[in-house]
Design an enzyme around this catalytic site. Sequence first.
Site, PDB file in Angstrom:
ATOM      1  N   LYS A 126      43.158  42.529  30.001  1.00  0.00           N
ATOM      2  CA  LYS A 126      41.998  43.250  30.660  1.00  0.00           C
ATOM      3  C   LYS A 126      42.133  43.164  32.209  1.00  0.00           C
ATOM      4  O   LYS A 126      41.705  41.965  32.547  1.00  0.00           O
ATOM      5  CB  LYS A 126      40.818  42.860  30.379  1.00  0.00           C
ATOM      6  N   GLU A 163      42.062  29.324  35.359  1.00  0.00           N
ATOM      7  CA  GLU A 163      42.638  28.926  36.662  1.00  0.00           C
ATOM      8  C   GLU A 163      41.640  29.450  37.585  1.00  0.00           C
ATOM      9  O   GLU A 163      41.156  31.043  37.698  1.00  0.00           O
ATOM     10  CB  GLU A 163      44.024  29.618  36.891  1.00  0.00           C
ATOM     11  N   CYS A 220      44.567  32.626  45.231  1.00  0.00           N
ATOM     12  CA  CYS A 220      43.866  31.284  44.790  1.00  0.00           C
ATOM     13  C   CYS A 220      44.399  30.220  45.611  1.00  0.00           C
ATOM     14  O   CYS A 220      44.030  28.941  45.883  1.00  0.00           O
ATOM     15  CB  CYS A 220      43.937  31.025  43.300  1.00  0.00           C
ATOM     16  N   GLU A 231      35.147  29.072  48.268  1.00  0.00           N
ATOM     17  CA  GLU A 231      36.398  29.893  48.171  1.00  0.00           C
ATOM     18  C   GLU A 231      36.035  31.169  49.069  1.00  0.00           C
ATOM     19  O   GLU A 231      35.048  32.060  48.555  1.00  0.00           O
ATOM     20  CB  GLU A 231      36.970  30.341  46.984  1.00  0.00           C
TER      21      GLU A 231
HETATM   22  P1  NAD Z   1      35.566  37.657  38.513  1.00  0.00           P
HETATM   23  O1  NAD Z   1      36.050  36.277  38.337  1.00  0.00           O
HETATM   24  O2  NAD Z   1      34.251  38.063  38.301  1.00  0.00           O
HETATM   25  O3  NAD Z   1      36.589  38.706  37.975  1.00  0.00           O
HETATM   26  C1  NAD Z   1      37.994  38.253  37.490  1.00  0.00           C
HETATM   27  C2  NAD Z   1      38.219  38.996  36.162  1.00  0.00           C
HETATM   28  O4  NAD Z   1      37.136  38.791  35.055  1.00  0.00           O
HETATM   29  C3  NAD Z   1      38.096  40.543  36.329  1.00  0.00           C
HETATM   30  O5  NAD Z   1      39.133  41.177  35.469  1.00  0.00           O
HETATM   31  C4  NAD Z   1      36.790  41.161  35.991  1.00  0.00           C
HETATM   32  O6  NAD Z   1      36.453  42.380  35.305  1.00  0.00           O
HETATM   33  C5  NAD Z   1      36.649  39.842  34.733  1.00  0.00           C
HETATM   34  N1  NAD Z   1      35.228  39.462  34.336  1.00  0.00           N
HETATM   35  C6  NAD Z   1      34.218  39.361  34.935  1.00  0.00           C
HETATM   36  N2  NAD Z   1      33.076  39.178  34.238  1.00  0.00           N
HETATM   37  C7  NAD Z   1      33.337  38.898  32.835  1.00  0.00           C
HETATM   38  C8  NAD Z   1      32.922  38.316  31.797  1.00  0.00           C
HETATM   39  N3  NAD Z   1      31.484  38.168  31.791  1.00  0.00           N
HETATM   40  N4  NAD Z   1      33.847  38.033  30.873  1.00  0.00           N
HETATM   41  C9  NAD Z   1      34.855  38.525  30.525  1.00  0.00           C
HETATM   42  N5  NAD Z   1      35.504  39.088  31.799  1.00  0.00           N
HETATM   43  C10 NAD Z   1      34.970  39.064  33.001  1.00  0.00           C
HETATM   44  O7  NAD Z   1      35.717  37.775  40.332  1.00  0.00           O
HETATM   45  P2  NAD Z   1      35.346  38.834  41.264  1.00  0.00           P
HETATM   46  O8  NAD Z   1      33.659  39.025  41.225  1.00  0.00           O
HETATM   47  O9  NAD Z   1      36.107  39.905  41.347  1.00  0.00           O
HETATM   48  O10 NAD Z   1      35.623  37.856  42.599  1.00  0.00           O
HETATM   49  C11 NAD Z   1      34.587  37.285  43.157  1.00  0.00           C
HETATM   50  C12 NAD Z   1      35.478  35.784  43.559  1.00  0.00           C
HETATM   51  O11 NAD Z   1      36.219  35.265  42.696  1.00  0.00           O
HETATM   52  C13 NAD Z   1      36.354  35.962  44.621  1.00  0.00           C
HETATM   53  O12 NAD Z   1      35.776  36.263  46.060  1.00  0.00           O
HETATM   54  C14 NAD Z   1      37.051  34.789  44.854  1.00  0.00           C
HETATM   55  O13 NAD Z   1      36.584  33.830  45.251  1.00  0.00           O
HETATM   56  C15 NAD Z   1      37.369  34.695  43.212  1.00  0.00           C
HETATM   57  N6  NAD Z   1      38.612  34.871  42.635  1.00  0.00           N
HETATM   58  C16 NAD Z   1      39.459  34.137  42.338  1.00  0.00           C
HETATM   59  C17 NAD Z   1      40.832  34.541  42.017  1.00  0.00           C
HETATM   60  C18 NAD Z   1      41.787  33.712  41.568  1.00  0.00           C
HETATM   61  O14 NAD Z   1      42.962  34.172  41.960  1.00  0.00           O
HETATM   62  N7  NAD Z   1      41.653  32.468  41.155  1.00  0.00           N
HETATM   63  C19 NAD Z   1      41.068  35.691  41.519  1.00  0.00           C
HETATM   64  C20 NAD Z   1      39.966  36.891  41.758  1.00  0.00           C
HETATM   65  C21 NAD Z   1      38.771  36.302  42.472  1.00  0.00           C
END
Ligand code: NAD
Length: 483
Positions: free
Chosen positions: A177, A251, A285, A385
């Site tokens: 996903k 991660e 990250c 972050e």
């Molecule tokens: P997020 O962690 O919410 O999203 C990452 C993924 O998780 C997306 O595919 C999203 O649709 C999915 N997701 C969200 N809520 C979910 C749930 N309850 N159950 C299952 N899947 C779910 O990240 P975001 O809100 O898009 O970004 C916010 C912050 O997260 C960024 O500013 C950054 O600091 C961090 N981030 C880190 C990485 C990394 O590589 N470690 C990547 C993206 C974002």
Amino acid sequence: METTAIDGRMFVDGQRSWGSSGSTFDAIDPATGQVFAAVALADHRDVDTAVAAARAAVDAGWAGLPPVRRVRILNRLAALLREQRAEFARLESLDVGKPLRQAEDDVAAAAGYFEFFAGVADKVFGSSIPLGKGFVDFTLREPLGVSAQIVPWNYPLRLASRGIAPALACGNAVVAKPAAEAGLSVVRLAELATEAGLPPGVFNVVTGGRETGAALTHHPGINHITFTGSVPTGIAIMKAAADNVVPVTLELGGKSPNIVFADADLERAAASSATTLMQNSAQTCTAPTRLLLESAAHDRFVDLLAQRIRSIRLGRGLDNPDMGPVVSERQMRRVLGFLKSGEKDGATAVTGGGRSEKPELARGYFIEPTLLDRVPRGSLLEQEEIFGPVLTVTSFESVDEAIAIANGTPYGLVAGIWTKDLGKALAVATAVKSGQVRVNAYSVEGSIGLPFGGYKRSGFGREQGVEALANYTQVKNVMINFG
Ligand code: NAD
């Protein structure tokens, strides 16, 4: 890129599909704010179908296939990816906003994951354990079944491949996903895998946001979850995994310190810092965004780095600038919020500090590459972050102080160290609490073979390298009394 050429359908059981409801959401070009495709919105029924297809594929023989056949398919997929590098890179650049050159590197890295794990697919060895005369005992490393992979938007293709390649190599099926912000390359990857000979149902992709992700991670038919993203979402996913009693690999990003001692090659360290800032607008990250400078080197290093940062050209990813926009309006607002909090806390902007004011970039989500000095220890900017093109500077006087600052956040993903004194580098490398330490270089060819993952709130489980096989297999012990 022609918008009509972009297929926004998901990929389930070997086929493209608009899903049960036919609902869609918009894919937005972060450089212009314009919609460039309609993407299928998967609901719980589509998740059910995808998980059932994955289960059926495992049971139909994928898990029991001679591993050498998996080797061939994964190598073929890697070769196809390399052949279609330009097409994948254009899609990734448009979707995420990153410069085309960087997107091309991502495609090569994705192919590299499939090659690496093709190389180990027929070497997932067990062991034999001596029990004495009349007994034989051995272990089998068996696949888990259906692996759910929740992919973030910053490196959709690369990070999807990081988890999916070892999952498939070990004989699991996958339901991925990707993020709603960007993830079309992941759907195309699944389609390409089928062209490479992967049986239908082995690799499915459901598209959508948080709700689609939650439907997948709560699904009783999955056997494992890999997640890369934010800490709060990681916690929610761990709770979903707990309800299903399935293992998770998490991660959760970082706040990586980059420790520069006065005896370091400052030119090289500054060049590396500027490169990591430009790389995907530091939405990475591993980005070493927290500069820790030994006081004696502070002024010279800040000058060197500021010069480089001032020359960074911003632009639309497809035009191959040095740096593109951030991924979404929401992410831009988030980063600008951090910059505001830094101002309040007394940080000084050496260069940058806000949204780009260039008229030709006004419709996109462009933030100036920013260097902030005198960032107070413990401030939000120093602790959280940011995930945007912002480097913060904190000074230190001694090795012990550097270690204390480096370890002073909830994260522990990577630490960079720059010094000519390898004794000092080793002292810091062993004291710092992070899953990887990089001395006198922040990137290296062949890094796919290096185990990667977090300490503390950066997560757990190790991806990349042969260590990743542990995430995607379970150990069965067989004891036989033949006496
Ligand atoms: P997020 O962690 O919410 O999203 C990452 C993924 O998780 C997306 O595919 C999203 O649709 C999915 N997701 C969200 N809520 C979910 C749930 N309850 N159950 C299952 N899947 C779910 O990240 P975001 O809100 O898009 O970004 C916010 C912050 O997260 C960024 O500013 C950054 O600091 C961090 N981030 C880190 C990485 C990394 O590589 N470690 C990547 C993206 C974002």
